[in-house]
Design an enzyme around this catalytic site. Structure first.
Site, short mmCIF file in Angstrom:
data_model
loop_
_atom_site.label_atom_id
_atom_site.label_comp_id
_atom_site.label_asym_id
_atom_site.label_seq_id
_atom_site.Cartn_x
_atom_site.Cartn_y
_atom_site.Cartn_z
N CYS A 105 30.84 -16.44 31.90
CA CYS A 105 29.89 -17.53 31.64
C CYS A 105 29.37 -18.11 32.95
O CYS A 105 30.02 -18.96 33.58
CB CYS A 105 30.57 -18.61 30.80
SG CYS A 105 29.50 -20.02 30.53
N CYS A 118 28.91 -21.86 33.03
CA CYS A 118 30.14 -22.67 33.10
C CYS A 118 30.67 -22.67 34.53
O CYS A 118 31.14 -23.68 35.04
CB CYS A 118 31.25 -22.11 32.22
SG CYS A 118 30.74 -21.59 30.60
N ASP A 119 30.66 -21.50 35.17
CA ASP A 119 31.40 -21.32 36.42
C ASP A 119 30.54 -21.12 37.65
O ASP A 119 31.05 -21.10 38.77
CB ASP A 119 32.36 -20.12 36.27
CG ASP A 119 33.33 -20.33 35.12
OD1 ASP A 119 33.72 -21.49 34.91
OD2 ASP A 119 33.67 -19.36 34.43
#
Ligand code: NDP
Length: 313
Positions: A135, A138-139
């Site tokens: 992701c 997300c990261d």
């Protein structure tokens, strides 16, 4: 004691929340369990530019929060928890939540979505949380001014690569075919982005690094006379190679295709079990869009309402 409801919805992406809006407005008193990732896959996206009604775009988390609020406004009972087992052998159907509580329901809407796929390399586990992610949104933040790679050549991979190019100093795309599968517009954006280098006909053999990912070993043109190993220096390795439908918990009862996508009667969200409906990505190998998921959630709730009224339930 078991709780009994008329309409149970499992999963909280656009399909689940839309089903909850329609079911609540039809007075079915729906109960929705959000699952492990409340809001579903869209909560891991930033910009959503193609959901109708947002001329200047919105974000995934905002869109999901709006849908949730809209469902709650009509009385949908939205709860935290995951379905862990089902017994659909006879109605009312039984769904176990978090291995403990059992809910009995006259109708069931399956909107459990799909989960990101991994390549299956031992190194993906070894470096999980230490450079490997599925992701980017997300990261990606952790890789500012670093080098990263995205695996895959579809729309998701292109989207992730473009997103990462805004943070990282360099983005490699590792694509196993000599072309991108993504839509034309996404291909153009990737190929015109000076920070993205597409490595066509490359596959990943493994990752290197002490504690954290520091590089990847690739093979170019595997199996060809000119096959060669290639080493790239990266700090982050992002998977974007598709998804697996989350249909396991209904497997014994509900027909799926060979991949696991729930089979529905064409043009409807009806499954092979009367009163059980599937909506969104868990039943959609083709479109996988927020708007199509929302549309099928609406259909599932309307079918549930008709089913209940025909049965006098
Ligand atoms: P896709 O199935 O479209 O693409 C998967 C990509 O990963 C392909 O390039 C595939 O390669 C590659 N791949 C799969 N397995 C492996 C493997 N083991 N090793 C290396 N590469 C692999 O998945 P997406 O998630 O990208 O998209 C799914 C659907 O969602 C599509 O219909 C897409 O259009 C849609 N979508 C739309 C968006 C939008 O409109 N904004 C955004 C994101 C997705 P190969 O081509 O060789 O099979």
């Amino acid at each position: 004691m078991n709780e009994k409801v008329r309409c149970l919805i499992i999963g909280s992406g656009p399909a689940g929340y839309t089903a909850a809006i329609y079911a609540a407005r039809a007075n079915l008193n729906p109960v929705l369990y959000e699952g492990m990732q409340p809001g579903g896959q869209l909560t891991t996206t930033t910009e959503v530019e193609n959901f109708p009604g947002y001329p200047t775009g919105t974000t995934g988390p905002e869109l999901m929060e709006d849908l949730k609020k809209q469902a709650e406004r009509f009385g949908a009972d939205i709860r935290f928890g995951s379905a862990t087992a089902t017994d659909l052998s006879s109605a009312p159907y039984k769904v176990t939540i978090d291995g403990e509580k059992v809910i009995e329901t006259d109708t069931l809407i399956l909107s459990t979505g799909a989960t990101a796929k991994y390549l299956g390399l031992a190194d993906e586990n070894k470096y999980a949380g230490s450079g490997v992610s599925a992701c980017a949104t997300c990261d990606g933040f952790f890789y500012r001014n670093m080098k990263v790679a995205v695996v895959g050549g579809g729309d998701t991979a292109c989207e992730e690569a473009i997103y990462l190019s805004g943070l990282a100093s360099k983005v490699f795309m590792i694509v196993r075919k000599p072309f991108l599968r993504a839509s034309k517009i996404m291909q153009e954006r990737v190929l015109n982005n000076p920070k993205i280098e597409v490595l066509f006909e490359h596959e990943t053999l493994g990752l290197t690094g002490d504690k954290f990912v520091q590089g990847a070993t690739l093979v170019k043109r595997r199996g060809q006379a000119d096959e060669e190993n290639v080493q790239i220096e990266i700090d982050g390795f992002f998977l974007a190679i598709g998804h697996t439908p989350n249909s396991k918990i209904v497997k014994p009862w509900i027909e799926t295709d060979e991949v696991g996508y729930i089979k529905t009667i064409p043009g409807t969200p009806r499954t092979n079990v009367p009163g059980v409906f599937a909506a969104g990505d868990v039943a959609d190998p083709h479109y996988r869009q927020a708007i199509t998921a929302a549309g099928s959630g609406c259909q599932a709730a309307m079918e549930a309402e008709r089913f209940l009224s025909e049965k006098g339930l």
